[in-house]
Each structure stands twice: as C-alpha cells, then as structure tokens.
Write an enzyme that holds these catalytic residues in place. Sequence first.
Site, PDB file in Angstrom:
ATOM      1  N   ASP A  60       0.867  -1.178   0.000  1.00  0.00           N
ATOM      2  CA  ASP A  60       0.000   0.000   0.000  1.00  0.00           C
ATOM      3  C   ASP A  60       0.902   1.226   0.000  1.00  0.00           C
ATOM      4  O   ASP A  60       1.417   1.623   1.048  1.00  0.00           O
ATOM      5  CB  ASP A  60      -0.909   0.021   1.235  1.00  0.00           C
ATOM      6  CG  ASP A  60      -2.034  -0.990   1.159  1.00  0.00           C
ATOM      7  OD1 ASP A  60      -2.680  -1.072   0.104  1.00  0.00           O
ATOM      8  OD2 ASP A  60      -2.276  -1.699   2.153  1.00  0.00           O
ATOM      9  N   ARG A  68       3.862   3.081   2.913  1.00  0.00           N
ATOM     10  CA  ARG A  68       4.650   2.166   3.753  1.00  0.00           C
ATOM     11  C   ARG A  68       6.143   2.487   3.726  1.00  0.00           C
ATOM     12  O   ARG A  68       6.837   2.245   4.707  1.00  0.00           O
ATOM     13  CB  ARG A  68       4.424   0.724   3.309  1.00  0.00           C
ATOM     14  CG  ARG A  68       2.978   0.289   3.261  1.00  0.00           C
ATOM     15  CD  ARG A  68       2.239   0.515   4.563  1.00  0.00           C
ATOM     16  NE  ARG A  68       0.882  -0.032   4.505  1.00  0.00           N
ATOM     17  CZ  ARG A  68      -0.086   0.306   5.323  1.00  0.00           C
ATOM     18  NH1 ARG A  68       0.141   1.213   6.279  1.00  0.00           N
ATOM     19  NH2 ARG A  68      -1.288  -0.235   5.219  1.00  0.00           N
ATOM     20  N   ARG A 127      -7.600  10.181   2.174  1.00  0.00           N
ATOM     21  CA  ARG A 127      -7.212   9.210   1.148  1.00  0.00           C
ATOM     22  C   ARG A 127      -8.118   9.327  -0.079  1.00  0.00           C
ATOM     23  O   ARG A 127      -7.749   8.905  -1.170  1.00  0.00           O
ATOM     24  CB  ARG A 127      -7.289   7.782   1.699  1.00  0.00           C
ATOM     25  CG  ARG A 127      -6.348   7.512   2.851  1.00  0.00           C
ATOM     26  CD  ARG A 127      -6.703   6.204   3.560  1.00  0.00           C
ATOM     27  NE  ARG A 127      -6.481   5.041   2.723  1.00  0.00           N
ATOM     28  CZ  ARG A 127      -6.923   3.817   3.036  1.00  0.00           C
ATOM     29  NH1 ARG A 127      -7.629   3.621   4.151  1.00  0.00           N
ATOM     30  NH2 ARG A 127      -6.679   2.804   2.232  1.00  0.00           N
ATOM     31  N   LYS A 157     -10.458   0.842  -4.977  1.00  0.00           N
ATOM     32  CA  LYS A 157     -10.950   0.398  -3.676  1.00  0.00           C
ATOM     33  C   LYS A 157     -11.679   1.557  -2.981  1.00  0.00           C
ATOM     34  O   LYS A 157     -11.423   2.722  -3.313  1.00  0.00           O
ATOM     35  CB  LYS A 157      -9.799  -0.144  -2.814  1.00  0.00           C
ATOM     36  CG  LYS A 157      -8.640   0.836  -2.576  1.00  0.00           C
ATOM     37  CD  LYS A 157      -7.495   0.142  -1.857  1.00  0.00           C
ATOM     38  CE  LYS A 157      -6.435   1.160  -1.433  1.00  0.00           C
ATOM     39  NZ  LYS A 157      -5.271   0.533  -0.780  1.00  0.00           N
ATOM     40  N   HIS A 158     -12.667   1.270  -2.137  1.00  0.00           N
ATOM     41  CA  HIS A 158     -13.114  -0.016  -1.616  1.00  0.00           C
ATOM     42  C   HIS A 158     -14.569  -0.196  -2.056  1.00  0.00           C
ATOM     43  O   HIS A 158     -15.458   0.437  -1.487  1.00  0.00           O
ATOM     44  CB  HIS A 158     -13.019  -0.065  -0.098  1.00  0.00           C
ATOM     45  CG  HIS A 158     -11.644   0.288   0.415  1.00  0.00           C
ATOM     46  ND1 HIS A 158     -11.190   1.581   0.560  1.00  0.00           N
ATOM     47  CD2 HIS A 158     -10.611  -0.519   0.795  1.00  0.00           C
ATOM     48  CE1 HIS A 158      -9.950   1.577   1.032  1.00  0.00           C
ATOM     49  NE2 HIS A 158      -9.571   0.319   1.179  1.00  0.00           N
ATOM     50  N   HIS A 170     -10.960  -1.442  10.021  1.00  0.00           N
ATOM     51  CA  HIS A 170      -9.814  -2.098  10.649  1.00  0.00           C
ATOM     52  C   HIS A 170     -10.161  -2.524  12.077  1.00  0.00           C
ATOM     53  O   HIS A 170      -9.560  -3.456  12.614  1.00  0.00           O
ATOM     54  CB  HIS A 170      -8.610  -1.157  10.700  1.00  0.00           C
ATOM     55  CG  HIS A 170      -8.057  -0.813   9.354  1.00  0.00           C
ATOM     56  ND1 HIS A 170      -8.562   0.213   8.581  1.00  0.00           N
ATOM     57  CD2 HIS A 170      -7.039  -1.365   8.640  1.00  0.00           C
ATOM     58  CE1 HIS A 170      -7.875   0.278   7.448  1.00  0.00           C
ATOM     59  NE2 HIS A 170      -6.949  -0.661   7.458  1.00  0.00           N
ATOM     60  N   ASP A 242     -10.240  -7.342   0.820  1.00  0.00           N
ATOM     61  CA  ASP A 242      -9.433  -6.541   1.728  1.00  0.00           C
ATOM     62  C   ASP A 242      -8.897  -7.493   2.796  1.00  0.00           C
ATOM     63  O   ASP A 242      -9.264  -8.676   2.837  1.00  0.00           O
ATOM     64  CB  ASP A 242     -10.267  -5.406   2.335  1.00  0.00           C
ATOM     65  CG  ASP A 242      -9.414  -4.217   2.780  1.00  0.00           C
ATOM     66  OD1 ASP A 242      -8.180  -4.371   2.872  1.00  0.00           O
ATOM     67  OD2 ASP A 242      -9.978  -3.149   3.056  1.00  0.00           O
TER      68      ASP A 242
END
EC number: 3.2.1.52
Length: 340
Positions: A60, A68, A127, A157-158, A170, A242
């Site tokens: 990601d 990341r 995002r 996504k998503h 999450h 996911d």
Amino acid sequence: MLLIDLAGYELTQEEQELLEHPLVSGLILFTRNFHDKAQLQALIKSVRQRVKKPLLITVDQEGGRVQRFREGFTKLPAMQSFLQLDRLQLAQEAGWLMSAEMFALDIDLSFAPVLDLGHCSKAIGDRSFGEDVATMLPVAEAFIDGMREIGMAATGKHFPGHGHVIADSHLETPFDDRPKETIFNHDIQPFKQLIAKGKLSAIMPAHVIYTQCDSQPASGSSYWLKEILRKQLQFNGVIFSDDLGMKGAGFMGNYVERSEKALQAGCDLLLLCNEPDGVVQVLDNLKYQPTPTQKERYLSLMKRKQISWSELTASPRWQQAHQQLATLQDQWLEWKAQNA
C-alpha cells in the site's frame, strides 16, 4: 489464493515454506519490513530467488498517511490534496512516479487508488480524492493513467464505497444504512465509470455491510461481487479481498470461514495480514482449487517493466515530479493546519 505478510526485515525459513504453499500467490509488504531502501531491495531479491514460483509482491503506497516506504522515497501527498489545492495536472505524474519507484524495487503492485467518495470515514479521510463524482473522477483517472503508462495495474478500492461510514473497518464491521439508490447513484459511480473505460485491472471490496442491499459485507457478498460487479458492471479483472485479518471481516467467522465466504462470494485473491496463526489455519484447512481463469488474472498483474533506481532518479521527469510533489506535500500540510 492467499497474499500473506512477513514479520520483519529478512525472509525466514518458515515464511519461505508458507510462500511455497500452492495456495499462496503472493505477499504484501508493510512498514515493519522496511529499514532502508538497500535492505528492502535485498529482502525482495531474497524472496524472488528463494521461492521458486511467480509471486505477486504488493504494497500500500497510496500516498498521504498510507505510504509504507518513506525515507529515501518521494513523499506522496494525500489524494485529497490534488483536488483541494487545484493541482490536477500533477495527479498523473504522481501515479507514474509512485509506480515507477515500486517497479524499481521489483514490486509488482501498489493497491491504489482509493475511489471512495467523501472524507468523513475514519478509515478513508483524505485518502479520498473528493466528495463529488464529477470533480474527483478526472483526478482519479489521471492518477490511474500515470500508473498504467508505466505498466502498473490499477486497483480501485473499496467497492462499492467506504466513504460514508464513520466506523473504521480495521477495528469493527461498519454498517451503511443509506438507501440502495444513493449507493448506486453516488458511491458506485467512480467504479462503474472507470470499469466502463477499461481503466481498472483489479477491485478491492469493502468490509462494510450495506444494510439496504445485502446482509453480508461486500467482501463476502455474492450480490455485490457476482451480481453487481461481474454481471451488471461487466468487470472481468481481479477481485482482491481486503485484509481478512481486519476486525471488519470478523462478521464472516473465523479465518477459514472468512476465506471460504470471500472465495464463494467471488474474490480471486485473499489478503490475510498480521495473523500468522490464521494463515496456517487457512492453509491447513481450506479446500480450494483456483481456476485457470483466476490464475491468468493474477499473473496478468505481474510487472512487465524493468527499471533501475539509479536510472529512474536520474531522469528529468522523475526529478521534476519529485520536486513538484514535495512542494505539494508541504502546501497540503499547511492547508490542513489552517483548516483543522
């Protein structure tokens, strides 16, 4: 067809054995796998050399808070910044540069872009490119065009849209109680229009239950994945689940049950991260044989272009885009501070 993760900076023997399992198709890298660029390149080289089959290596690297790899890489601003600060022309360069930097590391795919509408969701926020389809779609398409120019597959996504639930999938299973018409006339439109243009190679559904449409999270819903995505929208690319280790997927049962439901619903490849015991449970107990079509789909996502880091960073295009994006990042942080 699992994508799993690694614990640290080096590939262990146990992880190598897991990657060699016939049901494992690839891996996803996280910040914990990154100390510096040289170490990361060594890790990826080790994986490629030691695991004797094609592996899809993913990450990601969206930009903003979901990036990341940071030190030594271009600072990618959040997607909202391109529209909010009227820097639409930079979106294509951002997609190109992000993809080029990943290819230079021998990474096949960055899961991008986010096509969710709105900024109220804790999981999405900045995002998202924007709140309105008409204004955000050209920016998202430009970013995708930059990815596709160098050969990276775009993952929308998503699906069908995570932007209007406050809860973070999450941490829990979010419920979207809005009318079906709202979701179809609004949230699903970026996916629908980009699929129609042939711009999306992959889709990642949300761990969200849309209560007026179906009782299962989209990631485990044959209604969303088979009826809507495959049949109605005519999408023929890869469907990734996911992360099935997320709390939002807990509605579907234990790790084996989550995997079974996602596959039955229509997912081709499953992400299972941060749960090494769960990975072992799935590999030991999942009764599944991928179809030839699924194998073809996943292999189509492998990178086709070889590029070295030194060649990339010496190019005038990278140097200009790198500087422009760094400037936009500073402007975006200033804008956020002023509008907090």
